[in-house]
Write a protein that holds these residues in place. Sequence first.
Motif, PDB file in Angstrom:
ATOM      1  N   SER A  43      36.485  96.016  22.674  1.00 50.37           N
ATOM      2  CA  SER A  43      35.836  94.702  22.574  1.00 50.37           C
ATOM      3  C   SER A  43      34.590  94.579  23.428  1.00 50.37           C
TER       4      SER A  43
ATOM      5  N   THR B 146      38.400  96.913  12.302  1.00 50.00           N
ATOM      6  CA  THR B 146      37.781  97.301  11.037  1.00 50.00           C
ATOM      7  C   THR B 146      36.268  97.159  11.165  1.00 50.00           C
ATOM      8  N   GLY B 147      35.606  98.261  11.419  1.00 55.68           N
ATOM      9  CA  GLY B 147      34.142  98.221  11.535  1.00 55.68           C
ATOM     10  C   GLY B 147      33.666  97.554  12.815  1.00 55.68           C
ATOM     11  N   PRO B 148      32.348  97.430  12.970  1.00 57.15           N
ATOM     12  CA  PRO B 148      31.777  96.778  14.155  1.00 57.15           C
ATOM     13  C   PRO B 148      31.832  95.265  14.003  1.00 57.15           C
ATOM     14  N   ARG B 149      31.307  94.542  14.999  1.00 57.64           N
ATOM     15  CA  ARG B 149      31.274  93.078  14.900  1.00 57.64           C
ATOM     16  C   ARG B 149      30.433  92.666  13.692  1.00 57.64           C
ATOM     17  N   ARG B 150      30.811  91.566  13.071  1.00 58.02           N
ATOM     18  CA  ARG B 150      30.011  91.020  11.979  1.00 58.02           C
ATOM     19  C   ARG B 150      29.018  90.006  12.547  1.00 58.02           C
ATOM     20  N   ASN B 151      28.082  89.624  11.732  1.00 57.38           N
ATOM     21  CA  ASN B 151      27.058  88.689  12.185  1.00 57.38           C
ATOM     22  C   ASN B 151      27.618  87.405  12.784  1.00 57.38           C
ATOM     23  N   ASP B 152      28.692  86.926  12.179  1.00 57.99           N
ATOM     24  CA  ASP B 152      29.260  85.659  12.628  1.00 57.99           C
ATOM     25  C   ASP B 152      30.142  85.789  13.855  1.00 57.99           C
ATOM     26  N   ASP B 153      30.508  87.014  14.188  1.00 51.93           N
ATOM     27  CA  ASP B 153      31.445  87.195  15.305  1.00 51.93           C
ATOM     28  C   ASP B 153      30.801  86.775  16.619  1.00 51.93           C
ATOM     29  N   GLU B 154      31.640  86.272  17.492  1.00 55.25           N
ATOM     30  CA  GLU B 154      31.157  85.849  18.802  1.00 55.25           C
ATOM     31  C   GLU B 154      30.734  87.040  19.657  1.00 55.25           C
ATOM     32  N   ASP B 155      31.542  88.108  19.606  1.00 58.32           N
ATOM     33  CA  ASP B 155      31.229  89.303  20.392  1.00 58.32           C
ATOM     34  C   ASP B 155      31.913  90.507  19.746  1.00 58.32           C
ATOM     35  N   GLY B 156      31.849  91.647  20.442  1.00 53.36           N
ATOM     36  CA  GLY B 156      32.409  92.880  19.888  1.00 53.36           C
ATOM     37  C   GLY B 156      31.330  93.934  19.776  1.00 53.36           C
ATOM     38  N   PRO B 157      31.732  95.211  19.563  1.00 52.83           N
ATOM     39  CA  PRO B 157      30.746  96.297  19.537  1.00 52.83           C
ATOM     40  C   PRO B 157      29.786  96.205  18.352  1.00 52.83           C
ATOM     41  N   GLU B 158      28.543  96.634  18.611  1.00 54.54           N
ATOM     42  CA  GLU B 158      27.538  96.616  17.547  1.00 54.54           C
ATOM     43  C   GLU B 158      27.690  97.806  16.621  1.00 54.54           C
ATOM     44  N   GLU B 159      28.330  98.867  17.148  1.00 53.55           N
ATOM     45  CA  GLU B 159      28.482 100.074  16.333  1.00 53.55           C
ATOM     46  C   GLU B 159      29.914 100.550  16.386  1.00 53.55           C
TER      47      GLU B 159
END
Lengths: 485, 253
Positions: free
Chosen positions: A231, A276-289
């Motif tokens: 995260s 499942t995959g990196p953070r999405r546009n709407d996500d507050e945070d999380g990895p970009e890749e």
Amino acid sequence: MAEVKTREFVSASDSAMKDASLRRALRQVGGGFNEARLEAIEEVSWETWEEWREEARRTKIHALENLDYYLELLHDRVTAAGGHVHFARDASQANSIVAEIARSRNVKIATKSKSMVSEELDLNQSLEANGVEVYETDLGEYIIQLAGETPSHLVAPALHKTKEQVSELFHQELGVPLTDDIEEMARVARRVLREKFLSADLGISGANFLVAETGTLVIITNEGNGRLCTSAPRIHIGITGMEKVIPSLQDLAVFLRLLPRSATGQRLTSYVSMVTGPRRNDDEDGPEEFHLVLVDNGRSRLLADPDLREALYCIRCGACLNICPVYGKIGGHAYGWVYPGPIGAIVSPALVGLKEAKDLPHASSLCGACREVCPIRINIPRMLLHLRHRLAESPLETENATTTGERQAAQAYSWLMSNPAALSAAAKVGRLVQKPFVSGGKVSKRVPLPLVSKWTGGRDLPALPRQTFREMWAQGLESVAELRE
Amino acid sequence: MVEKQNLTSLGVPKDDFLDHVRRSLGRTHPVVPPPLHLPLTENLADLEGRAAAARERLEETRGELADRFEGTARARNWNVFRTSSAEESIGYITQLAGRLGISRAARADQPVFGELGVDSALRNTGVELFVAAHDESTSGPRVRDRIIESGLGITGADYAVAETGSVVVVPRQGLSRLVSLVPPVHLAIVRPKDLVESIDDVFLFRRLEYLRNGGDMGSYLNFITGPSRTADIEMKLVVGVHGPREVHLVLLA
Ligand code: SF4
């Protein structure tokens, strides 16, 4: 790849058995984990448990039988979710993939959650050689990283360490005061590692399962370090063996029921994290890749071998270690490579070479307990026997480990057994020869014959009886009747 | 800014790798396996039918589910406070903040908070409450710092699983992954409609969402089942290693 010390099995197990604190630790595992496991099963009933095992086994058989299909599906779904999938033939390729990602993304600090595959690859060493600071964050893994050691159990990697040793280690390496309070030690680790989590550019995790249908990586942890690793940093790399894939989300449920119960007797671990995959546009945070590295490193050999394929069904719960009388005596390090215990005695030879690890298939009394406890009903004893057979009979120079002397001895034995006259003559000679060395029905440990003293060094060799069964039989069984009275 | 190097496929090309796997399996050509349990490409209508049936079953057994969830959650070391009164639930939260002696708390921006009015109550007790809402001024590193400073993280639940005593969260705007993980204490609010019976129910509903969203699962799905724990030193249980040491549930049922 991690250093292979499987050739030292005999001497390593010998010194392990003399290590008093290791023996105390091993007794705890044997009792603790296994009792908790039984309790957790009884709670849901044995009948249900057997249904779950059946279902899980069926799923694994199916997934491995169609591994190419599910890997492709997984690849497509991870990619569709915005992640990248990389395939590695062997350890060095896997290490270079991770190093390449780290290099091109200017990674300075990486945090890792527990991953046996990364131990297998010796990934930390490779990353450090590439100028990346790596921190293990599972408490047990952190301890052994500080100590410069390797895990000794699939689930509890620092099991072999006492709290005094951990305290001393933290004192030396981190400069904190000595303590005998385990909670304090955990607090120290939390404090030190919290800072690393927040400054890390890269989080590396393993995977307990990969769901093909949705492109999802599943990690099961208790400490929360897995969630933090996946995260907080800007890049997440999941790295795991290619055999971890299962078809669908619906198939996952039964494994979530089996794994924690088999490992620690928990109904569910504190955290099950599905990525499942990196953070999405709407996500507050999380990895970009998000990168997924799928590793073969010898697994396709197991896959291609109908006698050994089921070793790939293993979900690394550790139950077979906890029940194994041999593991219970010698612990994990003696096995000489990353995967210890009964399942390690099959996986290690397959991955490092059978001859290189020729003692491991013999490190079992074939009591069958491992198969009984295995949540996937993996027939470990059958595979161990199979490997022993190969070591003795394989026409392949790379597998056959018998020496010329042993082969001649075996030939002489089979000739003796099929020639009654020669056998009885040999028995008479043997009785004469052993005479000076026998006391209390046992052959002395100081026989001046290397072959015999090697055998008697670790066990008692019963002396040949005054009369063999064959001789009694010839005398018309009166003596047998006498014995009965 | 320099264009990032493309890292799409390092290592062995996919087709070569898969071909090697296929040959290890004794095949030369790809085959599509027969479905194992359920077809992977279920149609949406089928799945909607099954989900509707599941929802009906859950609706009918809501009371039982709440009892069972309460039991399993307690067994997993959640502190459960069960009430159907909004006032009492707010009281529980402010008392908790008081007992912890915290000056800062963070909460996610989820629908349940609109229904409750926790914010003003907490602020009235002098706690500085940070709402991790999704707008330009608060997203990014600042959100993280504010969460790190918080002594209590408050979230809702997307599902509450009676089988396991778990709270499940999925990504949405306004829900930082860190609120339920980084502060030393976590409190989750569970509404009756969040309750499901089993892990299978969660996966059924997620698969439905997945197909509805044109094949997007969302970036994560987290099961939280009690406090963070370890037994890595001498097999002695210690709570609160990297995650919260203390976890609370307000069960509005
Ligand atoms: S072989 Fe079975 S019991 Fe042993 S670790 Fe693997 S899954 Fe667990």
